[in-house]
Design a protein around this motif. Structure first.
Motif: not given
Length: 178
Positions: A98-99, A1-2, A103-105, A109-110
């Protein structure tokens, strides 16, 4: 994650504090937030047809406080989640989750990994009552949760193990004499 994604995620989190005996979730209510326990201890329980509290789990630092299936479906919970100690949680609302997933694929996964861990623990709990004796459940609890002994009551432990207090006393005496 960035760093950007992490900063964006952090804007969706809240920090909530609860006192001892306060409820994070009550039976019949829809769980609005999933709570990551930063500090403290909670127990999850339900009340059976005889009015007895049946403890189904203890969750301490590093665990999630949730009735996960009801949270995901936004359905009323069948459980209570009560703080056994003053507790601080980092919370994420269902709406914000959900947001974040949209917005953060990487966080989706996490989320799947967390869901898998919760499912695994539930399955282990069910199977403990199918395949283990009361003594084996106690030994397993001691092995995997030794840090909780001074933090939970004997009555909550007995309820979690599905045994009477006298049975726990006999099990402890037997183990002490081995």
């Amino acid at each position: 994650m960035t760093d950007y994604e992490l900063a964006l995620y952090a804007t969706k989190l809240t920090i909530e504090s609860f006192s001892k005996k306060e409820y994070f979730l009550q039976f019949g209510h829809v769980q609005k937030n999933i709570g990551f326990i930063a500090n403290g201890l909670v127990r999850s329980y339900f009340i059976d047809k005889d009015g007895d509290e049946i403890t189904v789990g203890f969750y301490a630092e590093g665990d999630y406080a949730t009735h996960y299936s009801a949270f995901i479906e936004q359905q009323p919970s069948k459980y209570y989640i009560q703080c056994l100690e003053p507790t601080v949680m980092v919370c994420l609302s269902h709406e914000n989750m959900q947001w974040v997933y949209d917005h953060i694929p990487n966080l989706e996964r996490y989320g799947r990994l967390i869901a898998g861990e919760i499912l695994k623990r539930q399955q282990e709990r069910i199977e403990s009552f199918i395949f283990q004796t009361a003594e084996e459940r106690y030994i397993d609890f001691v092995k995997h949760h030794s840090g909780l002994f001074n933090r939970i009551s004997i009555s909550h432990l007995c309820s979690f193990l599905g045994i009477e207090r006298q049975t726990l006393t006999r099990i402890r005496q037997k183990i002490a004499h081995q």
